[in-house]
Design a protein around this motif. Structure first.
Motif, PDB file in Angstrom:
ATOM      1  N   LEU A 366       0.847  -1.194   0.000  1.00 26.74           N
ATOM      2  CA  LEU A 366       0.000   0.000   0.000  1.00 26.74           C
ATOM      3  C   LEU A 366       0.878   1.239   0.000  1.00 26.74           C
ATOM      4  CD1 LEU A 366      -2.763   1.476   0.415  1.00 26.74           C
ATOM      5  CD2 LEU A 366      -2.408   1.171   2.885  1.00 26.74           C
ATOM      6  N   ILE A 367       0.565   2.174  -0.893  1.00 28.79           N
ATOM      7  CA  ILE A 367       1.231   3.473  -0.933  1.00 28.79           C
ATOM      8  C   ILE A 367       0.164   4.566  -0.837  1.00 28.79           C
ATOM      9  CG2 ILE A 367       2.503   5.110  -2.366  1.00 28.79           C
ATOM     10  CD1 ILE A 367       4.333   2.995  -1.251  1.00 28.79           C
ATOM     11  N   LEU A 368       0.357   5.503   0.089  1.00 28.02           N
ATOM     12  CA  LEU A 368      -0.481   6.693   0.196  1.00 28.02           C
ATOM     13  C   LEU A 368       0.386   7.906  -0.103  1.00 28.02           C
ATOM     14  CD1 LEU A 368      -2.271   6.004   3.631  1.00 28.02           C
ATOM     15  CD2 LEU A 368      -2.958   5.223   1.348  1.00 28.02           C
ATOM     16  N   GLU A 369      -0.132   8.829  -0.925  1.00 29.86           N
ATOM     17  CA  GLU A 369       0.569  10.087  -1.175  1.00 29.86           C
ATOM     18  C   GLU A 369      -0.464  11.192  -1.335  1.00 29.86           C
ATOM     19  OE1 GLU A 369       4.322  10.410  -3.700  1.00 29.86           O
ATOM     20  OE2 GLU A 369       2.936  11.667  -4.864  1.00 29.86           O
ATOM     21  N   ASN A 370      -0.297  12.234  -0.542  1.00 28.93           N
ATOM     22  CA  ASN A 370      -1.213  13.380  -0.546  1.00 28.93           C
ATOM     23  C   ASN A 370      -2.646  12.923  -0.293  1.00 28.93           C
ATOM     24  OD1 ASN A 370      -2.026  16.071  -0.738  1.00 28.93           O
ATOM     25  ND2 ASN A 370      -2.392  15.911  -2.940  1.00 28.93           N
ATOM     26  N   VAL A 371      -2.863  12.331   0.875  1.00 29.43           N
ATOM     27  CA  VAL A 371      -4.183  11.843   1.270  1.00 29.43           C
ATOM     28  C   VAL A 371      -4.603  12.574   2.543  1.00 29.43           C
ATOM     29  CG1 VAL A 371      -5.554   9.848   1.981  1.00 29.43           C
ATOM     30  CG2 VAL A 371      -3.777   9.591   0.227  1.00 29.43           C
ATOM     31  N   VAL A 372      -5.792  13.165   2.508  1.00 28.19           N
ATOM     32  CA  VAL A 372      -6.339  13.907   3.644  1.00 28.19           C
ATOM     33  C   VAL A 372      -7.285  12.998   4.416  1.00 28.19           C
ATOM     34  CG1 VAL A 372      -7.735  15.877   4.355  1.00 28.19           C
ATOM     35  CG2 VAL A 372      -6.140  16.103   2.432  1.00 28.19           C
ATOM     36  N   PRO A 410      18.092   2.747  -3.435  1.00 30.69           N
ATOM     37  CA  PRO A 410      17.728   1.658  -4.332  1.00 30.69           C
ATOM     38  C   PRO A 410      18.071   0.286  -3.781  1.00 30.69           C
ATOM     39  CG  PRO A 410      19.809   2.569  -5.028  1.00 30.69           C
ATOM     40  CD  PRO A 410      19.392   3.354  -3.812  1.00 30.69           C
ATOM     41  N   ASN A 411      18.769   0.217  -2.624  1.00 30.02           N
ATOM     42  CA  ASN A 411      19.102  -1.100  -2.084  1.00 30.02           C
ATOM     43  C   ASN A 411      17.897  -1.693  -1.374  1.00 30.02           C
ATOM     44  OD1 ASN A 411      21.856  -0.933  -2.951  1.00 30.02           O
ATOM     45  ND2 ASN A 411      22.297   0.399  -1.199  1.00 30.02           N
ATOM     46  N   GLY A 412      17.842  -2.994  -1.341  1.00 32.17           N
ATOM     47  CA  GLY A 412      16.734  -3.667  -0.696  1.00 32.17           C
ATOM     48  C   GLY A 412      16.880  -5.171  -0.807  1.00 32.17           C
ATOM     49  N   PRO A 413      15.831  -5.895  -0.409  1.00 30.69           N
ATOM     50  CA  PRO A 413      14.564  -5.319   0.049  1.00 30.69           C
ATOM     51  C   PRO A 413      14.604  -4.908   1.507  1.00 30.69           C
ATOM     52  CG  PRO A 413      14.430  -7.706   0.050  1.00 30.69           C
ATOM     53  CD  PRO A 413      15.786  -7.368  -0.483  1.00 30.69           C
ATOM     54  N   GLN A 414      13.946  -3.786   1.778  1.00 24.17           N
ATOM     55  CA  GLN A 414      13.703  -3.340   3.144  1.00 24.17           C
ATOM     56  C   GLN A 414      12.216  -3.520   3.436  1.00 24.17           C
ATOM     57  OE1 GLN A 414      16.262  -2.293   5.097  1.00 24.17           O
ATOM     58  NE2 GLN A 414      17.644  -2.641   3.358  1.00 24.17           N
ATOM     59  N   VAL A 415      11.901  -3.890   4.655  1.00 25.09           N
ATOM     60  CA  VAL A 415      10.498  -4.005   5.050  1.00 25.09           C
ATOM     61  C   VAL A 415      10.008  -2.626   5.434  1.00 25.09           C
ATOM     62  CG1 VAL A 415       8.865  -5.011   6.674  1.00 25.09           C
ATOM     63  CG2 VAL A 415      10.752  -6.390   5.776  1.00 25.09           C
ATOM     64  N   LEU A 416       8.955  -2.197   4.785  1.00 24.65           N
ATOM     65  CA  LEU A 416       8.443  -0.834   4.939  1.00 24.65           C
ATOM     66  C   LEU A 416       7.082  -0.848   5.608  1.00 24.65           C
ATOM     67  CD1 LEU A 416       8.278   2.250   4.174  1.00 24.65           C
ATOM     68  CD2 LEU A 416       7.319   1.503   1.979  1.00 24.65           C
ATOM     69  N   GLN A 417       6.930  -0.069   6.643  1.00 24.68           N
ATOM     70  CA  GLN A 417       5.611   0.270   7.174  1.00 24.68           C
ATOM     71  C   GLN A 417       5.738   1.578   7.939  1.00 24.68           C
ATOM     72  OE1 GLN A 417       3.347  -1.763  10.466  1.00 24.68           O
ATOM     73  NE2 GLN A 417       1.929  -2.204   8.787  1.00 24.68           N
ATOM     74  N   GLY A 418       5.347   2.655   7.262  1.00 26.48           N
ATOM     75  CA  GLY A 418       5.452   3.946   7.902  1.00 26.48           C
ATOM     76  C   GLY A 418       5.621   5.058   6.893  1.00 26.48           C
ATOM     77  N   PRO A 419       6.000   6.244   7.351  1.00 25.40           N
ATOM     78  CA  PRO A 419       6.120   7.396   6.459  1.00 25.40           C
ATOM     79  C   PRO A 419       7.196   7.174   5.394  1.00 25.40           C
ATOM     80  CG  PRO A 419       6.068   8.082   8.758  1.00 25.40           C
ATOM     81  CD  PRO A 419       6.233   6.601   8.772  1.00 25.40           C
ATOM     82  N   ILE A 420       6.974   7.741   4.229  1.00 26.81           N
ATOM     83  CA  ILE A 420       7.955   7.752   3.156  1.00 26.81           C
ATOM     84  C   ILE A 420       8.079   9.182   2.641  1.00 26.81           C
ATOM     85  CG2 ILE A 420       7.506   5.365   2.449  1.00 26.81           C
ATOM     86  CD1 ILE A 420       5.846   6.457   0.118  1.00 26.81           C
ATOM     87  N   THR A 421       9.220   9.458   2.021  1.00 28.42           N
ATOM     88  CA  THR A 421       9.382  10.761   1.371  1.00 28.42           C
ATOM     89  C   THR A 421       8.616  10.744   0.068  1.00 28.42           C
ATOM     90  OG1 THR A 421      11.571  11.027   2.339  1.00 28.42           O
ATOM     91  CG2 THR A 421      11.034  12.398   0.429  1.00 28.42           C
TER      92      THR A 421
END
Length: 832
Positions: A366-372, A410-421
């Motif tokens: 899941l990716i969220l960007e600019n969501v109110v 670009p290195n990975g995989p990293q497990v992501l859950q949280g804010p992103i730029t």
């Protein structure tokens, strides 16, 4: 329950005919479809009113609905002379393309049962019905609904290659009687029969529904009913439709139901009420400008590989987006990209099944960007084996960027859950409020019929046999000179020279009017020529094109189907809506099963390759001088099968390059675009910048590596052609093709945001063994190249059959086994 290894492909590769678009018949898939329909049977079938209906307070229609004043509802499409022809129909002079439902007896008075009249308007003329299955391009139809309230007691059955169009100035209402007693949906886009869906969902192309109110409110809230059933594929759309459902406690109403397919695009929809305002599953979709009010669940996502939501507004619902299907042990939703949207006054904004131990490992990305989020109880809630977990707390705030899944930066995989730029959005791509620019297909409803010129009235025949070059070019230039809109009546317009479209042109087709190139002018690989030239190098201004197809006939080794040269301002860009390329596989193409059969048992070389099936040099070229183009629902397709063949058997067509963007000025939007089956690449961005692309989708040519790329097209340096390596590599005991077309290639470019990508390689020489789950993803070695570039972001990269998902500056990274997501492999976030 199936193991995780099998669940995702069954959900994601649902297909039911032998020559499916990207798939072959999979018995387990049909079993899953049946089980899904049984599981959701309470909201996919309405058997009629309950015995206590007449005690229900919903009003019954008792008198006609007064018509709106005529002048308020005038619409040019109803008034223009209708003289489109189906050029390759057995009886083109008598076959009726345009049909007004009132000419077939529909009243639209709010009282009369119009079911039979509407279905007759759709089916008349020997058209291909769901009961017959298959597909064809020779029986197109525009079925027009004037303003009115059309009462129905059973489903409106949609046919192949059909546009259902209402009056946009006075939206017609399709309203179900309380006694509605038949069918899956007030409009059934693909009716079930004894053997499942009539039309194979992944082969159901070139259809539209637009400008309607779908009203289910006379049906009791306690009774299940669906507005539109829409299992479908590319080059299809639903636009400008309002779904009126009960919002009473216990409501069982739903707006749209999709269980399978390979979509797709929808926009400008409003859902009021319902249990599941929308319930859908499909390989991939782009959806834009959808509003959900007062539903229990706004969106129930049954399954997907990749889905991009833009400009979504969810208001006063219990759950906004439910993507927890399958649960944490067997997630069936592959990935969601959700941007430029809002969720308000809702208990749970997004419900997922993703978590540290969820399976498959990359599922539920899941990716969220600019969501109110405004007054939301929990913004993102997980549904893990240990119980509900808050992944993102509720309240009122704006998410600049947030994600969960696997990342490479670009290195990975990293497990992501949280804010992103978030992506650093170039200002030229934005509209007010910081959202990416968007614009719906113009329907020109504000213009009278006097503002239009007809191509046929100006001498073009569209009969598929007469050279229409001079007449069509004259019509284009005359419409521009008179500041009118050119209506290209349905037909196949043969052209032997380039058709130049000057700045200021507005052109609209009629159920996909076809411009069909032929002859020696387009048949020199060393001197490629555009079929449609949108502006000339150095020309400024904008154009608008909609509802058109550009194709080639027979051998056309030098044909460039679209050449875009215009320098259009970012504040008023050019636009192509529902404009597609179709090369081979249709009546009149001379590139069908008889001419271009598959040859999997013959080693194809430069010496024995069938030269007559080299059908295009390039499909779309955004040239160095060009800028400012908005593409929405554009499918650039080199046929993998014969659309007219009852068995949909596969064919071999060679086309060199897909979409090439070499613009030095940049500023392009690609909303719901797909490019498929070219030799060298599908999308290539070379020395360009400033691009927004939402949910791109590609497929590698099915015949590769027999022959391998780049055959039969030599290297051209000025086009930044890729150089292909040796034909195979080895990985342990696996031999993997390395010289196959790229799905996505970005070289020497900056500021490109890909908001969802499905890059698929299903076949090795027409065999799907290479993409079978557990086979090592051996259809090709890599499919996405990012080299000598910067500020490149790809959200939710989904690949099939590809050993490595990314090649970064010459190095293969993102081994498929690191990012398993059932049938696909998924990277939620890639940044170079």
């Amino acid at each position: 329950m199936r193991s995780t290894l099998f669940l995702a492909p069954l959900l994601a590769a649902i297909s039911g005919t032998k020559a499916q678009h990207g798939h072959v018949e999979i018995p387990e898939v049909e079993e899953y479809v049946s089980s899904m329909l049984e599981n959701f049977g309470h909201w996919t079938h309405y058997p009629g009113p309950s015995p206590t209906y007449w005690h229900h307070p919903s009003p019954r229609p008792t008198k006609p609905v007064p018509p709106r004043p005529t002048d308020q509802c005038d619409y040019w499409l109803a008034d223009i002379k209708h003289q489109g022809i189906a050029a390759f129909n057995p009886a083109p002079q008598t076959y009726q393309v345009f049909r007004n439902v009132k000419d077939f007896g529909a009243k639209g008075d709010g009282v009369t049962d119009d079911t039979t009249a509407i279905n007759n308007a759709i089916s008349s003329g020997g058209r291909l019905s769901p009961a017959q299955g298959g597909s064809t391009t020779v029986t197109p139809a525009v079925v027009y609904f004037p303003a009115g309230v059309y009462m129905i007691n059973a489903s409106i059955i949609d046919y192949y290659y059909t546009q259902l169009i209402g009056n946009p100035n006075c939206l017609p209402t399709i309203r179900a009687f309380a006694t509605f007693s038949g069918g899956l949906g007030l409009i059934d886009g693909d009716q079930y029969g004894a053997n499942g869906l009539g039309f194979g969902a992944t082969n159901t192309f070139w259809r539209q529904i637009r400008n309607f109110i779908i009203d289910m409110t006379l049906i009791p809230a306690s009774s299940s009913v669906t507005g539109i059933h829409w299992p479908t594929a590319q080059a299809t759309s639903i636009q400008n439709v309002v779904f009126q459902m009960s919002s009473n406690a216990g409501t069982q109403h739903q707006g749209i139901f999709i269980e399978e397919g390979s979509g797709g695009f929808m926009n400008d929809l409003i859902f009021n009420g319902g249990l599941n305002a929308a319930a859908w599953g499909n390989q991939q979709f782009t959806m834009r400008n959808l509003t959900f009010n007062n539903a229990v669940t706004a969106i129930n996502q049954a399954w997907d590989w990749g889905w991009t939501y833009k400009s979504i507004s969810i208001n006063n619902c219990t759950v906004g987006l439910n993507m927890s299907s399958g649960g944490a042990a067997a997630q069936s939703v592959g990935s969601i990209t959700f941007i430029d949207s809002s969720i308000s006054n809702t208990g749970i904004g997004i419900l997922t099944a993703h978590g540290p131990d969820s399976l498959p490992p990359a599922g539920g990305s899941l990716i969220l960007e600019n969501v109110v989020f405004n007054n939301v109880g929990v913004a993102v809630q997980g549904e893990y084996p240990t119980g509900n977990t808050t992944a993102l707390a509720g309240g009122s705030f704006t998410v600049a960027g947030w994600g969960e899944g696997h990342s490479y930066t670009p290195n990975g995989p990293q497990v992501l859950q949280g804010p992103i730029t978030p992506v650093s959005r170039p200002a030229a791509l934005l509209q007010n409020g910081g959202k990416y620019y968007e614009r719906s297909k113009p329907q020109y409803q504000q213009y009278s019929v006097r503002s239009f010129l007809s191509a046929r009235s100006l001498g073009a025949t569209g009969n598929g046999h007469t050279d229409d070059t001079a007449a069509l070019q004259k019509a284009v230039l005359l419409a521009k000179a008179q500041n009118r809109i050119l209506f290209v009546d349905h037909g196949d317009y043969l052209v032997s020279k380039t058709i130049y479209i000057p700045a200021g042109s507005r052109i609209v087709g009629e159920t996909y009017s076809v411009v069909l190139s032929y002859g020696k002018f387009f048949n020199n690989m060393n001197s490629p020529q555009p079929v449609l030239q949108l502006g000339k190098p150095g020309e400024s201004g904008s154009v608008e094109l909609s509802d058109l197809i550009v194709s080639t006939q027979g051998q056309q080794q030098g044909a460039v189907l679209f050449e875009y040269n215009l320098n259009s301002p970012s504040s008023s860009p050019s636009g192509l809506w529902d404009v597609h390329a179709r090369v081979g596989g249709f009546a009149g193409s001379n590139l069908q099963l008889a001419e271009c059969p598959t040859t999997p048992n013959i080693t194809v070389t430069a010496d024995n390759l069938d030269q007559q099936c080299i059908a295009a040099f390039m499909t779309m070229h955004l040239t160095k001088s060009s800028s400012g183009l908005y593409l929405e629902n554009v499918w650039l397709w080199i046929a993998d099968h014969d659309v007219e063949d009852p068995q949909l058997r596969q064919i071999t067509i060679y086309a060199g390059r897909g979409l090439l963007d070499q613009s030095q000025k940049g500023v392009f939007w690609m909303v719901g675009t797909s490019v498929e089956h070219h030799v060298k690449y599908e999308y290539q961005f070379a020395n360009t910048h400033t691009v927004f692309a939402g949910q791109i989708q590609t497929e590698t040519a099915y015949y590769q590596p027999n022959p391998a790329a780049p055959l039969p097209f030599p290297y051209v340096a000025s086009l930044n052609d890729p150089v292909f390596p040796t034909q195979t590599i080895t990985d342990g005991n696996l031999t993997i093709p390395a010289a196959e077309g790229w799905g996505l290639r970005i070289v020497g470019s900056t500021d490109i945001g890909i908001y969802g990508a499905g890059l698929y390689s299903f076949f090795n020489n027409y065999s799907t063994a290479c993409s079978n789950q557990g086979a090592g993803e051996t259809c090709q070695n890599h499919i996405f190249e990012d080299s000598d570039s910067s500020s490149i972001t790809v959200y939710n990269l989904n690949t099939v059959g590809t050993h490595y998902q990314v090649n970064l500056d010459g190095n293969d990274i993102a081994y498929f086994g690191e990012n398993l997501n059932g049938f696909v492999d998924t990277i939620a976030l890639f940044k170079d």
